[in-house]
Design a protein around this motif. Structure first.
Motif, PDB file in Angstrom:
ATOM      1  N   UNK A  35       0.844  -1.195   0.000  1.00  0.00           N
ATOM      2  CA  UNK A  35       0.000   0.000   0.000  1.00  0.00           C
ATOM      3  C   UNK A  35       0.879   1.243   0.000  1.00  0.00           C
ATOM      4  N   UNK A  36       0.770   2.035  -1.060  1.00  0.00           N
ATOM      5  CA  UNK A  36       1.364   3.369  -1.072  1.00  0.00           C
ATOM      6  C   UNK A  36       0.510   4.263  -0.194  1.00  0.00           C
ATOM      7  N   UNK A  37       1.118   4.873   0.822  1.00  0.00           N
ATOM      8  CA  UNK A  37       0.330   5.648   1.779  1.00  0.00           C
ATOM      9  C   UNK A  37       1.210   6.640   2.503  1.00  0.00           C
ATOM     10  N   UNK A  38       0.586   7.665   3.058  1.00  0.00           N
ATOM     11  CA  UNK A  38       1.287   8.617   3.912  1.00  0.00           C
ATOM     12  C   UNK A  38       1.939   7.870   5.074  1.00  0.00           C
ATOM     13  N   UNK A  39       3.074   8.350   5.519  1.00  0.00           N
ATOM     14  CA  UNK A  39       3.773   7.671   6.606  1.00  0.00           C
ATOM     15  C   UNK A  39       2.947   7.644   7.891  1.00  0.00           C
ATOM     16  N   UNK A  40       2.055   8.610   8.075  1.00  0.00           N
ATOM     17  CA  UNK A  40       1.207   8.616   9.262  1.00  0.00           C
ATOM     18  C   UNK A  40       0.263   7.415   9.302  1.00  0.00           C
ATOM     19  N   UNK A  41       0.085   6.750   8.163  1.00  0.00           N
ATOM     20  CA  UNK A  41      -0.809   5.593   8.083  1.00  0.00           C
ATOM     21  C   UNK A  41      -0.071   4.264   8.159  1.00  0.00           C
ATOM     22  N   UNK A  42       1.249   4.290   8.205  1.00  0.00           N
ATOM     23  CA  UNK A  42       1.989   3.044   8.064  1.00  0.00           C
ATOM     24  C   UNK A  42       1.733   2.060   9.192  1.00  0.00           C
ATOM     25  N   UNK A  43       1.530   2.547  10.397  1.00  0.00           N
ATOM     26  CA  UNK A  43       1.220   1.637  11.494  1.00  0.00           C
ATOM     27  C   UNK A  43      -0.122   0.949  11.250  1.00  0.00           C
ATOM     28  N   UNK A  44      -1.088   1.695  10.756  1.00  0.00           N
ATOM     29  CA  UNK A  44      -2.397   1.117  10.461  1.00  0.00           C
ATOM     30  C   UNK A  44      -2.323   0.140   9.288  1.00  0.00           C
ATOM     31  N   UNK A  45      -1.512   0.467   8.289  1.00  0.00           N
ATOM     32  CA  UNK A  45      -1.318  -0.442   7.155  1.00  0.00           C
ATOM     33  C   UNK A  45      -0.692  -1.754   7.629  1.00  0.00           C
ATOM     34  N   UNK A  46       0.334  -1.651   8.456  1.00  0.00           N
ATOM     35  CA  UNK A  46       0.996  -2.845   8.978  1.00  0.00           C
ATOM     36  C   UNK A  46       0.029  -3.685   9.804  1.00  0.00           C
TER      37      UNK A  46
END
Length: 425
Positions: A35-46
């Motif tokens: 998922x290409x996403x803002x870094x602020x979302x990376x915890x949620x993506x993980x």
């Protein structure tokens, strides 16, 4: 057979959980998903079990922090001003940056399908330039004019007769006109990747192989006619990863769940008025502020428990009414649980969602400036008039049927079998 999917999303508040829900479902079926996403979302993506990839040149934001919000639509004085910010700061203005990042990722690690949140026209442009199947995910009621329905975004009821059809034609033209200012930037992004120009920004949203609407068909106008490549695939009802196990208020009085935006919309005043309203009623209140508002800033009466977050899907099993800003996620989760609504729209798509809830008979709307007394009266009406719960339960049955199978996953897996080298125009 395992396939590779590249998703693209942005820090768009309530739009994020449904996109990640689809990504998770594909990963659980054995596909490769990133998922290409803002870094602020990376915890949620993980937390969704998929791989995060950061944008490199596209805007990066954090909607829980007003200072880091890219759009800052809470500063806009009018709905038109809010739309202009979305157009200029996400959809069209940085389209070249989103396209560049998306295409670079696809060249570094090819994917079989690109799946983008529908507002990222730049990402969709990158997928089109790569020549792979492209799908967009609409995480609310379909937001563009179509035959058989009033122009969306205005909160209008369906019209009838010649005057009503004339109203809809005139307003439809006016509704799409503000997008025109974004056309030069979008076409510049397309030209940079060898793609022909488009005639309008709104037409560009349709340049995909599949347009998947993550909203109940039953909540939209029954006579509305949609493009052939559009599919209603049902809502995603997962709670966000940051929602903790709920603590319910003590007692056996009816439970009122309160949830305004998960992003900052300058909503503390509305939260306080709702808390004050519930303090005058024989109910229990569970007020969730979301990550953008500190719970300590809301003065709670004794029958109201204030918390930053709680999984609404769990709390709704006990709720009699939901008070919400009519964000699509909270509204649809409530309806899926058969819980009627009091809607307090703050902006964005919320007036439209609230209007559809009202037309379905499953709730009522009050102004964002409503007093505690007005809010209390609305809660009492929804609690004590059985028609609201009856209609909410009707919609719950339709949503259950619509989500019995994962139509979004089926549509995306079907795209991997396409042989065409370019996405549809």
């Amino acid at each position: 057979m395992r396939k590779d999917f590249l998703f693209a999303t942005w820090a768009g508040g309530g739009a994020v959980p449904p996109v990640l829900s689809v990504a998770r479902a594909l990963r659980e079926r054995g596909h490769g998903v990133r998922v290409l996403a803002d870094e602020s979302l990376h915890e949620e993506v993980t937390a969704a079990g998929v791989e995060p990839v950061a944008w490199t040149t596209a805007p990066q934001g954090d909607v829980t922090d007003p200072a880091k919000d890219v759009i800052k639509d809470f500063e806009a004085r009018t709905p038109l001003g809010a739309l202009a910010r979305l157009r200029d700061r996400i959809v069209c203005g940085p389209a070249a940056d989103y396209a560049r990042d998306t295409l670079a990722e696809l060249r570094a690690r090819p994917a079989d399908v690109l799946v983008a949140e529908h507002m990222l026209l730049g990402a969709l442009t990158g997928g089109e330039a790569a020549g792979i199947p492209v799908a967009s995910l609409v995480t609310t009621i379909y937001p563009f004019p179509t035959p058989g329905a009033p122009p969306p975004g205005l909160g209008l009821a369906p019209a009838s007769g010649a005057l009503g059809r004339l109203r809809d034609r005139v307003l439809a033209r006016l509704a799409v006109k503000p997008w025109g200012r974004g056309l030069p930037a979008l076409n510049a992004a397309r030209a940079a990747h060898g793609l022909p120009p488009v005639d309008s920004v709104v037409d560009a949203f349709d340049r995909v192989d599949r347009l998947l609407v993550l909203s109940p068909r039953a909540l939209d106008h029954p006579g509305r006619r949609f493009p052939a490549h559009l599919r209603h695939v049902g809502p995603r009802l997962d709670d966000p990863a940051w929602a903790r196990k709920p603590e319910l208020p003590e007692g056996d009085a009816p439970l009122v769940l309160v949830g305004l935006s998960s992003s900052f919309m300058n909503q503390r005043t509305q939260l306080q008025r709702i808390a004050d309203a519930l303090g005058t009623l024989p109910v229990r209140g569970l007020l969730t502020t979301g990550p953008a508002v500190d719970p300590a800033t809301v003065r709670a009466p004794g029958n109201v428990l204030v918390t930053a977050a709680a999984p609404h899907g769990v709390a709704l099993r006990h709720a009699a009414v939901t008070i919400t800003h009519a964000g699509h996620g909270t509204a649809v989760k409530s309806l899926a649980a058969g819980v009627p609504l009091v809607c307090v729209p703050l902006g964005r798509d919320q007036t439209e969602v609230a209007r559809h809830v009202e037309l379905a008979g499953a709730g009522i709307t009050v102004s964002r400036n409503a007093s505690p007394r007005t809010i209390a009266r609305a809660v009492g009406r929804v609690l004590h008039e059985p028609s609201y719960r009856r209609e909410a339960r009707r919609l719950a049955a339709e949503i259950a049927a619509e989500t019995a199978t994962d139509r979004a996953v089926a549509e995306l897996e079907a795209l991997t079998g396409r042989n065409e080298g370019a996405c549809g125009a």
